[in-house]
Design an enzyme around this catalytic site. Structure first.
Site, PDB file in Angstrom:
ATOM      1  N   GLU A   7      36.859  57.774  30.354  1.00 23.44           N
ATOM      2  CA  GLU A   7      36.192  56.795  31.226  1.00 23.44           C
ATOM      3  C   GLU A   7      36.347  57.244  32.668  1.00 23.44           C
ATOM      4  O   GLU A   7      37.050  56.631  33.464  1.00 23.44           O
ATOM      5  CB  GLU A   7      36.778  55.391  31.016  1.00 23.44           C
ATOM      6  CG  GLU A   7      35.950  54.302  31.689  1.00 23.44           C
ATOM      7  CD  GLU A   7      36.659  52.961  31.755  1.00 23.44           C
ATOM      8  OE1 GLU A   7      37.192  52.515  30.735  1.00 23.44           O
ATOM      9  OE2 GLU A   7      36.692  52.378  32.857  1.00 23.44           O
ATOM     10  N   HIS A   9      34.607  58.496  36.269  1.00 20.71           N
ATOM     11  CA  HIS A   9      33.371  58.108  36.935  1.00 20.71           C
ATOM     12  C   HIS A   9      32.955  59.050  38.055  1.00 20.71           C
ATOM     13  O   HIS A   9      33.775  59.745  38.642  1.00 20.71           O
ATOM     14  CB  HIS A   9      33.516  56.697  37.480  1.00 20.71           C
ATOM     15  CG  HIS A   9      33.821  55.681  36.424  1.00 20.71           C
ATOM     16  ND1 HIS A   9      33.007  55.466  35.325  1.00 20.71           N
ATOM     17  CD2 HIS A   9      34.861  54.826  36.268  1.00 20.71           C
ATOM     18  CE1 HIS A   9      33.527  54.521  34.562  1.00 20.71           C
ATOM     19  NE2 HIS A   9      34.654  54.112  35.114  1.00 20.71           N
ATOM     20  N   HIS A 160      31.412  49.092  29.132  1.00 19.27           N
ATOM     21  CA  HIS A 160      32.213  49.032  30.362  1.00 19.27           C
ATOM     22  C   HIS A 160      31.931  47.683  31.014  1.00 19.27           C
ATOM     23  O   HIS A 160      30.840  47.142  30.865  1.00 19.27           O
ATOM     24  CB  HIS A 160      31.766  50.188  31.276  1.00 19.27           C
ATOM     25  CG  HIS A 160      32.622  50.405  32.466  1.00 19.27           C
ATOM     26  ND1 HIS A 160      32.457  49.712  33.650  1.00 19.27           N
ATOM     27  CD2 HIS A 160      33.663  51.249  32.666  1.00 19.27           C
ATOM     28  CE1 HIS A 160      33.361  50.140  34.522  1.00 19.27           C
ATOM     29  NE2 HIS A 160      34.111  51.069  33.954  1.00 19.27           N
ATOM     30  N   ASP A 286      40.225  56.366  34.014  1.00 17.79           N
ATOM     31  CA  ASP A 286      39.370  55.553  34.883  1.00 17.79           C
ATOM     32  C   ASP A 286      39.398  56.142  36.295  1.00 17.79           C
ATOM     33  O   ASP A 286      39.499  55.421  37.288  1.00 17.79           O
ATOM     34  CB  ASP A 286      39.780  54.077  34.905  1.00 17.79           C
ATOM     35  CG  ASP A 286      38.651  53.145  35.369  1.00 17.79           C
ATOM     36  OD1 ASP A 286      37.535  53.645  35.612  1.00 17.79           O
ATOM     37  OD2 ASP A 286      38.895  51.939  35.495  1.00 17.79           O
TER      38      ASP A 286
HETATM   39 MN    MN Z   1      35.815  52.287  34.695  1.00 16.39          MN
END
Ligand code: MN
Length: 334
Positions: A7, A9, A160, A286
């Site tokens: 995950e 980004h 998400h 993340d």
């Molecule tokens: Mn995220």
């Protein structure tokens, strides 16, 4: 040890600039979620942070407002532009990145078509979807073609969180000091509750039953669901036995994988391990909202067997996302 993070980004500020700022603000997005420089950089700085933490490969997804804020006519072209950009980033650094597609969610058929293009032509691993679109979760009947296409492609959908709709923000979260309302509505609580509700709606609507081949991924150590599975069965089974072939917990355990994104403490991990099991937990950071080194330290220190650590670090991800075959990355033997 090979470590894959799911995950992670990025943003493309020039493409985000094609989305009307007034629409972004109206949807409740703050002017900035922070970390803008790190989000926009997919190159040496990011690779250095990955190397320092021991992260072998990031599966990249678009952060923040995107094509889901555009009308059904305009969304597909912008989603294609995002995915073509991401394909270039993946190809520029062989073995270091993979991609989840960005989909034009206001155009469900277009979203299904773009998912297929991203998987078949760009070699992406599936798609990441940010919460609700125009107030609709994925159990809305308009999304049946997308769920069917994802299942047919064997392409997981990463659910998400997103910004809650205005009515939810007002009723549940407004009226607190400073940024507390926004934080409670999003990473402090609301995002996790919303994503758990998203999964439960997909079960209770029968959508998972109708799309048995659909695979879902959720972050944040299962968004509270590991602690709730037994409760769900005790509350829902009398009702769901009338129309579903499985208990709520069984449907989730059959079709949902969970990641560690942003959750690097033992109590929620132990709940995840003792409900979903080591075959269903995948490492995530993340990035850049959480720290890669904190994540890998947590992974290395977990009180689990070496075999389970390898599954969580890369084995489950390689199998679920077919990573080794799509990126050319060699799975580590250790
Ligand atoms: Mn995220």
């Amino acid at each position: 040890m090979r470590i894959v993070a799911l995950e992670e980004h990025f943003t493309a500020p020039d493409l985000a600039g094609r989305i009307d700022r007034a629409a972004v603000a109206a949807r409740g997005w703050p002017a900035s979620m922070g970390h803008e420089d790190e989000l926009a950089e997919v190159g040496d700085r990011r690779l250095a942070a990955m190397d320092a933490a021991g992260v072998t490969q990031q599966v990249l997804s678009v952060s923040g407002p995107g094509a889901d804020l555009l009308d059904p006519q305009a969304g597909p072209a912008v989603a294609r532009a995002y995915n073509n950009r991401l394909k270039g980033l993946v190809d520029s650094h062989p073995g270091r990145f993979a991609g989840f597609a960005h989909l034009p969610m206001t155009n469900p058929e277009g979203a299904a078509d773009e998912l297929e293009r991203a998987v078949r032509e760009l070699g992406f691993c599936g798609a990441l979807i940010n919460g609700l679109t125009d107030g609709r979760f994925l159990d809305d009947p308009t999304y049946a073609p997308l769920l069917a296409r994802a299942a047919a492609l064997d392409a997981p959908l990463y659910l998400h969180p997103g910004i809650p709709p205005e009515a939810v923000r007002k009723a549940y979260y407004d009226g607190l000091p400073g940024a507390a309302s926004f934080l409670l509505s999003s990473p402090g609580w609301g995002w996790h509750a919303e994503t758990a509700v998203h999964v439960l709606r997909l079960v209770l609507s029968g959508a998972l039953e109708r799309h048995r081949g659909l695979k879902l991924i959720i972050g944040h150590m299962g968004e509270g669901l590991p602690a709730m599975l037994a409760r769900c069965d005790s509350v829902f089974t009398h009702e769901t036995s009338q129309y579903l072939g499985r208990t709520v917990s069984q449907a989730i355990l059959d079709q949902v994988w969970i990641t560690t994104s942003g959750f690097f403490s033992l109590p929620p991990f132990l709940a995840a391990l003792t409900t979903f099991g080591a075959d269903r937990i995948l490492f995530s950071v993340d990035y850049p909202f959480s720290d890669s080194a904190e994540g890998t330290r947590f992974l290395e220190g977990l009180p689990i067997s070496p075999a389970d650590r390898r599954k969580i670090a890369h084995g489950n991800a390689d199998a679920l996302l077919k990573l080794a075959s799509t990126t050319g990355a060699q799975p580590s033997s250790t």
